[in-house]
Design a protein around this motif. Structure first.
Motif, PDB file in Angstrom:
ATOM      1  N   ALA A   1       0.948  -1.232   0.155  1.00 40.63           N
ATOM      2  CA  ALA A   1      -0.002  -0.059   0.019  1.00 40.63           C
ATOM      3  C   ALA A   1       0.966   1.285   0.078  1.00 40.63           C
ATOM      4  N   PHE A   2       1.989   1.283   0.844  1.00 39.84           N
ATOM      5  CA  PHE A   2       2.774   2.319   0.851  1.00 39.84           C
ATOM      6  C   PHE A   2       3.511   2.647  -0.480  1.00 39.84           C
ATOM      7  N   LEU A   3       3.997   1.544  -1.203  1.00 37.91           N
ATOM      8  CA  LEU A   3       4.596   1.708  -2.335  1.00 37.91           C
ATOM      9  C   LEU A   3       3.813   2.212  -3.499  1.00 37.91           C
ATOM     10  N   ALA A   4       2.656   1.601  -3.580  1.00 35.06           N
ATOM     11  CA  ALA A   4       1.742   1.996  -4.516  1.00 35.06           C
ATOM     12  C   ALA A   4       1.022   3.034  -4.480  1.00 35.06           C
TER      13      ALA A   4
ATOM     14  N   GLU B   1       1.295   6.152  -4.519  1.00 38.13           N
ATOM     15  CA  GLU B   1       1.681   7.080  -5.521  1.00 38.13           C
ATOM     16  C   GLU B   1       0.938   7.165  -6.868  1.00 38.13           C
ATOM     17  N   HIS B   2       0.598   5.631  -7.159  1.00 33.13           N
ATOM     18  CA  HIS B   2      -0.045   5.441  -8.544  1.00 33.13           C
ATOM     19  C   HIS B   2      -1.512   5.241  -8.127  1.00 33.13           C
ATOM     20  N   SER B   3      -1.965   4.740  -6.946  1.00 37.03           N
ATOM     21  CA  SER B   3      -3.427   4.420  -6.892  1.00 37.03           C
ATOM     22  C   SER B   3      -3.823   3.992  -5.556  1.00 37.03           C
ATOM     23  N   ALA B   4      -4.717   3.853  -5.150  1.00 32.69           N
ATOM     24  CA  ALA B   4      -5.572   3.219  -4.113  1.00 32.69           C
ATOM     25  C   ALA B   4      -5.726   1.650  -4.118  1.00 32.69           C
ATOM     26  N   LEU B   5      -5.294   0.858  -3.450  1.00 34.77           N
ATOM     27  CA  LEU B   5      -5.321  -0.555  -3.499  1.00 34.77           C
ATOM     28  C   LEU B   5      -6.687  -1.186  -2.635  1.00 34.77           C
ATOM     29  N   SER B   6      -7.261  -2.057  -3.251  1.00 40.03           N
ATOM     30  CA  SER B   6      -8.466  -2.596  -2.533  1.00 40.03           C
ATOM     31  C   SER B   6      -7.820  -4.064  -2.373  1.00 40.03           C
ATOM     32  N   TYR B   7      -7.795  -4.518  -1.066  1.00 35.63           N
ATOM     33  CA  TYR B   7      -7.496  -5.836  -0.760  1.00 35.63           C
ATOM     34  C   TYR B   7      -8.576  -6.782  -0.359  1.00 35.63           C
ATOM     35  N   ALA B   8      -8.489  -8.086  -0.497  1.00 32.53           N
ATOM     36  CA  ALA B   8      -9.155  -8.931   0.155  1.00 32.53           C
ATOM     37  C   ALA B   8      -8.650  -9.480   1.591  1.00 32.53           C
ATOM     38  N   VAL B   9      -9.320  -9.252   2.605  1.00 30.81           N
ATOM     39  CA  VAL B   9      -8.559  -9.500   4.082  1.00 30.81           C
ATOM     40  C   VAL B   9      -9.413 -10.506   4.730  1.00 30.81           C
ATOM     41  N   GLY B  10      -8.673 -11.412   5.487  1.00 31.67           N
ATOM     42  CA  GLY B  10      -9.347 -12.467   5.932  1.00 31.67           C
ATOM     43  C   GLY B  10     -10.097 -12.184   7.408  1.00 31.67           C
ATOM     44  N   GLU B  11     -10.784 -13.094   7.971  1.00 35.62           N
ATOM     45  CA  GLU B  11     -11.432 -12.853   9.096  1.00 35.62           C
ATOM     46  C   GLU B  11     -10.719 -12.754  10.165  1.00 35.62           C
ATOM     47  N   TRP B  12      -9.524 -12.853  10.360  1.00 38.78           N
ATOM     48  CA  TRP B  12      -8.520 -12.543  11.391  1.00 38.78           C
ATOM     49  C   TRP B  12      -8.740 -10.861  11.774  1.00 38.78           C
ATOM     50  N   ALA B  13      -8.762 -10.189  10.787  1.00 40.73           N
ATOM     51  CA  ALA B  13      -8.946  -8.718  11.118  1.00 40.73           C
ATOM     52  C   ALA B  13     -10.346  -8.047  11.400  1.00 40.73           C
ATOM     53  N   ARG B  14     -11.297  -9.105  11.657  1.00 39.43           N
ATOM     54  CA  ARG B  14     -12.515  -8.571  11.894  1.00 39.43           C
ATOM     55  C   ARG B  14     -12.668  -8.375  13.360  1.00 39.43           C
ATOM     56  N   ILE B  15     -11.823  -7.464  14.026  1.00 34.31           N
ATOM     57  CA  ILE B  15     -11.826  -7.053  15.255  1.00 34.31           C
ATOM     58  C   ILE B  15     -12.022  -5.315  15.395  1.00 34.31           C
ATOM     59  N   TRP B  16     -12.721  -5.045  16.309  1.00 39.80           N
ATOM     60  CA  TRP B  16     -12.921  -3.412  16.708  1.00 39.80           C
ATOM     61  C   TRP B  16     -11.628  -3.198  17.241  1.00 39.80           C
ATOM     62  N   PRO B  17     -11.035  -1.841  16.910  1.00 37.35           N
ATOM     63  CA  PRO B  17     -11.409  -1.078  15.773  1.00 37.35           C
ATOM     64  C   PRO B  17     -10.838  -1.422  14.493  1.00 37.35           C
ATOM     65  N   LEU B  18     -10.068  -2.395  14.366  1.00 33.59           N
ATOM     66  CA  LEU B  18      -9.193  -2.705  13.215  1.00 33.59           C
ATOM     67  C   LEU B  18     -10.234  -2.843  12.023  1.00 33.59           C
ATOM     68  N   GLN B  19     -11.341  -3.693  12.143  1.00 34.09           N
ATOM     69  CA  GLN B  19     -12.061  -3.578  10.749  1.00 34.09           C
ATOM     70  C   GLN B  19     -12.802  -2.332  10.391  1.00 34.09           C
ATOM     71  N   GLN B  20     -13.185  -1.546  11.219  1.00 32.29           N
ATOM     72  CA  GLN B  20     -13.335  -0.123  10.729  1.00 32.29           C
ATOM     73  C   GLN B  20     -12.368   0.562   9.843  1.00 32.29           C
ATOM     74  N   LEU B  21     -11.249   0.502  10.361  1.00 32.86           N
ATOM     75  CA  LEU B  21      -9.913   1.050   9.552  1.00 32.86           C
ATOM     76  C   LEU B  21      -9.661   0.495   8.252  1.00 32.86           C
ATOM     77  N   ILE B  22      -9.750  -0.736   8.204  1.00 35.99           N
ATOM     78  CA  ILE B  22      -9.453  -1.662   7.107  1.00 35.99           C
ATOM     79  C   ILE B  22     -10.821  -1.283   6.147  1.00 35.99           C
ATOM     80  N   ARG B  23     -11.817  -1.204   6.405  1.00 39.30           N
ATOM     81  CA  ARG B  23     -13.090  -0.886   5.441  1.00 39.30           C
ATOM     82  C   ARG B  23     -12.654   0.661   4.991  1.00 39.30           C
ATOM     83  N   MET B  24     -12.329   1.501   5.744  1.00 31.92           N
ATOM     84  CA  MET B  24     -11.859   2.633   5.423  1.00 31.92           C
ATOM     85  C   MET B  24     -10.878   2.953   4.280  1.00 31.92           C
ATOM     86  N   MET B  25      -9.754   1.900   4.496  1.00 31.55           N
ATOM     87  CA  MET B  25      -8.719   1.800   3.431  1.00 31.55           C
ATOM     88  C   MET B  25      -9.256   1.091   2.158  1.00 31.55           C
ATOM     89  N   GLY B  26     -10.636   0.821   1.864  1.00 29.92           N
ATOM     90  CA  GLY B  26     -11.048   0.075   0.778  1.00 29.92           C
ATOM     91  C   GLY B  26     -11.175  -1.280   0.629  1.00 29.92           C
TER      92      GLY B  26
END
Length: 448
Positions: A120-123, A125-150
């Motif tokens: 995400a850091f290296l890209a 300057e060129h675009s905003a990346l959209s990732y598929a993230v596993g269920e491990w990250a569905r914890i508050w407040p991480l999941q809200q931040l991840i959704r905001m990142m697209g």
């Protein structure tokens, strides 16, 4: 948008609730919902509520300000705090000539959870990346931040046909609307350092209903990622051993906090140093329109079994590219030499010379060596000190012996060197025939 090579699409700026409703009432989702309701003996309302729950779980809440002001700043600071970040480009001109309307998909190997941050850091300057993230990250407040990142969440082990239909249609919608995406082709972290067999689920979702003649082109860009130090290396090796009992959550939390505390203490005493290099190597783009046209393929017309075979072939082609793009770093080099030549002990000068020779051999074969040639000796000495600090080797001064207990970890890092032994992979279809191919670039990312 005025500064990005691949602009943020209107789809990403659409209100989340609108996207959820669009996904819920997609004809194929509705068809899957009615089939599910009939097979499970559910009312339409109950099945519709289930679809709504899946849609809310999957659809992100992209916020451009949060992504570029907060997310980019955090990723940049964190990546540069931990590593010496480097980026290489196999053919920068061809990357620059990618059609701005195309759906660009970065396909990469998965070594660490730091991959998300680094890419995400290296890209950024060129675009905003959209990732598929596993269920491990569905914890508050991480999941809200991840959704905001697209990013969007994926239940990787779910075999629920209704859930799979909703996920497929979201991926299809994002692809058709030109959203720039990043896909870890292996689908999981490698637990032995080697590339894992590709999983073709997301690729199949992208292509099975894609209009090759009138729609956007889909351009896959293979990316190789490597680290001198993978933060979770011991955990990954332990997970690969079926005979080892799983650690408790309390043990994991205690160990993680202890690791952070130890490194903060070293920082306060001015004795901390970064974990070596982290490098990303961008390969040549592969246009799916050119790829399909050369093979007379229309994914929409293929029977399911035949389509899976074609997508599997594409995934294998991309994985072959990635295997050759893996950056060459000091720790994997020194680990490889130690395993090959230093089981009975090796001298410092002998170790250094063998690693430099191996780096030069790989460079001549087309590998991206992240170390500049003039600083190879210093970087390799730093890697050897890192192996000493982690108790991978015993000895000081001019002679070292391998710690037998550290052999799995040494092999884990040695396995991350690029695979250049096989025949040269099928070249990516050029997007602009007038642009000549260029040799690999060894430049660093200007912001790193």
């Amino acid at each position: 948008n005025t500064r990005l090579n691949i602009r943020i699409r209107p789809f990403q700026l659409t209100r989340r609730q609108v996207l959820i409703e669009r996904l819920m009432y997609d004809p194929k989702v509705m068809e899957a919902m009615l089939t599910h309701a009939s097979s499970q003996g559910l009312s339409r309302e109950v099945a519709q509520a289930e679809v709504q729950r899946y849609a809310k779980e999957i659809v992100p809440a992209f916020n451009a300000y949060a992504y570029f002001r907060f997310g980019y700043w955090l990723a940049r600071r964190f990546a540069r705090l931990l590593y010496r970040v480097r980026a290489g480009f196999e053919d920068p001109q061809r990357l620059a000539d990618v059609d701005s309307r195309a759906t660009v998909v970065f396909v990469m190997n998965h070594r660490s959870n730091m991959d998300y941050v680094l890419a995400a850091f290296l890209a950024a300057e060129h675009s905003a990346l959209s990732y598929a993230v596993g269920e491990w990250a569905r914890i508050w407040p991480l999941q809200q931040l991840i959704r905001m990142m697209g990013a969007y969440f994926v239940r990787r082990r779910s075999n629920n046909p209704l859930y799979r239909a909703v996920l497929e249609r979201y991926v299809h919608m994002a692809t058709e609307e030109g959203v720039c995406q990043a896909v870890f082709l292996e689908g999981k972290l490698t637990n032995d350092g080697r590339l894992q067999p590709p999983r073709m689920g997301i690729l199949d979702y992208m292509l099975r209903d894609h209009d090759l003649s009138g729609g956007r082109d889909v351009v896959f860009i293979p990316v190789g990622i490597n680290f001198d130090r993978v933060l979770e290396d011991r955990t990954l090796l332990r997970a690969a051993d079926s005979e080892v009992e799983a650690r408790s959550l309390w043990f994991v939390l205690r160990t993680t906090l202890g690791f952070i505390g130890h490194n903060l203490w070293l920082m306060l005493r001015s004795r901390w140093s970064r974990f070596g290099f982290a490098a990303v190597h961008f390969g040549q783009p592969l246009s799916i329109q050119a790829y399909a046209s050369a093979r007379n393929i229309d994914f929409r017309q293929l029977p399911e079994e035949q389509r899976h075979s074609v997508v599997e072939g594409l995934a294998e082609t991309l994985m072959t590219h990635i295997s050759r793009l893996l950056p060459v770093l000091p720790v994997p080099l020194t680990a490889h030499v130690l395993l090959e030549q230093g089981r009975d002990g090796i001298g410092l000068n002998e170790w250094r010379i063998a690693a430099i020779q191996l780096a030069e051999q790989l460079r001549q074969q087309g590998a991206y060596v992240a170390m500049p040639p003039r600083a190879q000796a210093q970087n390799l000495d730093a890697a050897i000190r890192m192996l000493q600090l982690r108790h991978f080797v015993d000895g000081k001064g001019e002679h070292f012996t391998m710690n037998p207990e550290a052999e799995p970890l040494l092999r884990y890092y040695a396995n991350s060197l690029p695979d250049l032994s096989s025949a040269s992979p099928e070249p990516a279809q050029p997007l602009n025939e007038a642009v000549p191919a260029r040799p690999a670039a060894d430049g660093s990312h200007p912001d790193a």
